[in-house]
Scaffold this active site. Structure first.
Site, PDB file in Angstrom:
ATOM      1  N   GLU A   2      80.712  34.268  -1.869  1.00  0.00           N
ATOM      2  CA  GLU A   2      80.781  33.560  -0.599  1.00  0.00           C
ATOM      3  C   GLU A   2      80.579  34.299   0.481  1.00  0.00           C
ATOM      4  OE1 GLU A   2      81.016  30.342  -0.689  1.00  0.00           O
ATOM      5  OE2 GLU A   2      82.179  29.719  -2.416  1.00  0.00           O
ATOM      6  N   HIS A  31      89.428  33.593   0.771  1.00  0.00           N
ATOM      7  CA  HIS A  31      89.250  32.336   0.190  1.00  0.00           C
ATOM      8  C   HIS A  31      90.091  32.371  -1.246  1.00  0.00           C
ATOM      9  CE1 HIS A  31      87.490  29.054  -2.057  1.00  0.00           C
ATOM     10  NE2 HIS A  31      86.708  29.702  -2.773  1.00  0.00           N
ATOM     11  N   HIS A  44      92.065  29.318  -4.204  1.00  0.00           N
ATOM     12  CA  HIS A  44      92.018  28.002  -5.107  1.00  0.00           C
ATOM     13  C   HIS A  44      93.488  27.539  -5.151  1.00  0.00           C
ATOM     14  CE1 HIS A  44      87.830  29.013  -6.749  1.00  0.00           C
ATOM     15  NE2 HIS A  44      87.647  28.741  -5.407  1.00  0.00           N
TER      16      HIS A  44
HETATM   17  O1  2HA Z   1      84.314  33.765  -5.974  1.00  0.00           O
HETATM   18  O2  2HA Z   1      85.816  31.052  -5.565  1.00  0.00           O
HETATM   19  O3  2HA Z   1      83.735  29.773  -4.108  1.00  0.00           O
HETATM   20  C1  2HA Z   1      84.359  32.505  -6.577  1.00  0.00           C
HETATM   21  C2  2HA Z   1      84.563  31.490  -5.805  1.00  0.00           C
HETATM   22  C3  2HA Z   1      83.561  30.842  -5.072  1.00  0.00           C
HETATM   23 ZN    ZN Z   2      86.042  29.098  -4.593  1.00  0.00          ZN
END
Ligand code: 2HA
Ligand code: ZN
Length: 267
Positions: free
Chosen positions: A119, A142, A144
């Site tokens: 990313e 970033h 999840h």
């Molecule tokens: O790096 O989360 O969006 C792995 C991710 C890509």
């Molecule tokens: Zn990701």
């Protein structure tokens, strides 16, 4: 081999803080396999000796031109590397890169030739914007987060500020400590320039943005504060979902209670 962190306590502290946050992301279940990425602008902690270091990779294109990044240095999680490994061995699972004078390419300078996160276009675009904004923000995250991503599967929650108001109303701290709320970026392919550009647009108004059906991106003064923004939003999402799973729609704080908070905290 000598590490770039040796005799550079401030740079070492920055990397240690990335490792600490990487561990939290893994513990929270937000970082399956190689999921998520972290980059920190460490230019302020770079001396002439580092500036003179030769590259340990070929020159690679960012994919876009980012004029504010000329000569900047970033610590970046490596692509395909695990957060849980970054937590224990940051300099084996991440690297320091240098942005070249064309503002369009970079090279790795230390410690190991670990290619940066997939990313990177989004991360470096966020850093370019943070420098342009001049607020002293240095970190981009970033990740999840399970409950927040789950909420992004309901189209009604993707309308402007619907989720922001819902999450703010679950517990007073969320508005106090994430006062700009949560921006929304509609689904785009991971790692693309389109995703990067949509992210930048939302960052004009928010410190945290949702990538629909994928994850969130946060920026902050340092990586710990970027993490905290996501953590308070995630807490609210968990409270919402816990109430729903008990079989009722949570009442949420009233408009008046939220306005009171806004005044008290000067938000
Ligand atoms: O790096 O989360 O969006 C792995 C991710 C890509
Ligand atoms: Zn990701």
């Amino acid at each position: 081999m000598k590490s770039i962190l040796e005799n550079r306590p401030e740079l070492a502290r920055q990397v240690a803080e990335v490792a600490e946050v990487a561990g939290y992301l893994w513990q929270k279940g937000w970082a399956e396999r190689n999921g998520g990425n972290i980059t920190v602008n460490v230019t302020a902690h770079i001396d002439d000796a580092v500036r003179a270091l030769p590259a340990i990779s070929e020159v690679r294109l960012i994919g876009t031109v980012l004029p504010h990044l000329k000569g900047c240095y970033f610590f970046c999680k490596g692509t395909n590397r695990r957060m849980r490994d970054l937590a224990r061995r940051p300099m084996e699972n991440g690297a320091v890169i240098r942005i070249l004078d064309d503002c369009a390419s970079y090279e790795i300078v230390a410690d190991n030739p670990v290619p940066p996160t997939s990313e990177l276009p989004a991360h470096l675009s966020m850093h370019d914007k943070m420098i342009a904004d001049g607020k002293g923000y240095t970190a981009a995250l970033h990740t999840h987060p399970i409950e927040l991503v789950a909420l992004s599967h309901n189209p009604a929650f993707l309308e402007k500020d619907v989720l922001t108001n819902l999450l703010w109303s679950m517990i007073p701290e969320t508005r106090a400590f994430c006062p700009k709320g949560l921006g929304i970026v509609r689904y785009e392919m991971p790692s693309t320039l389109q995703l990067a550009q949509a992210t930048i647009r939302e960052l004009a108004d928010y410190d945290v943005v949702m990538w629909e059906k994928h994850g969130v991106c946060a920026v902050g003064p340092d990586i710990m504060e970027a993490f905290d923004f996501v953590d308070v939003l995630s807490k609210s999402a968990q409270i919402y979902l816990t109430a729903r799973s008990m079989g009722f729609e949570p009442e949420g704080m009233s408009r008046r209670q939220m306005d009171e908070l806004k005044e008290a905290f000067n938000l």
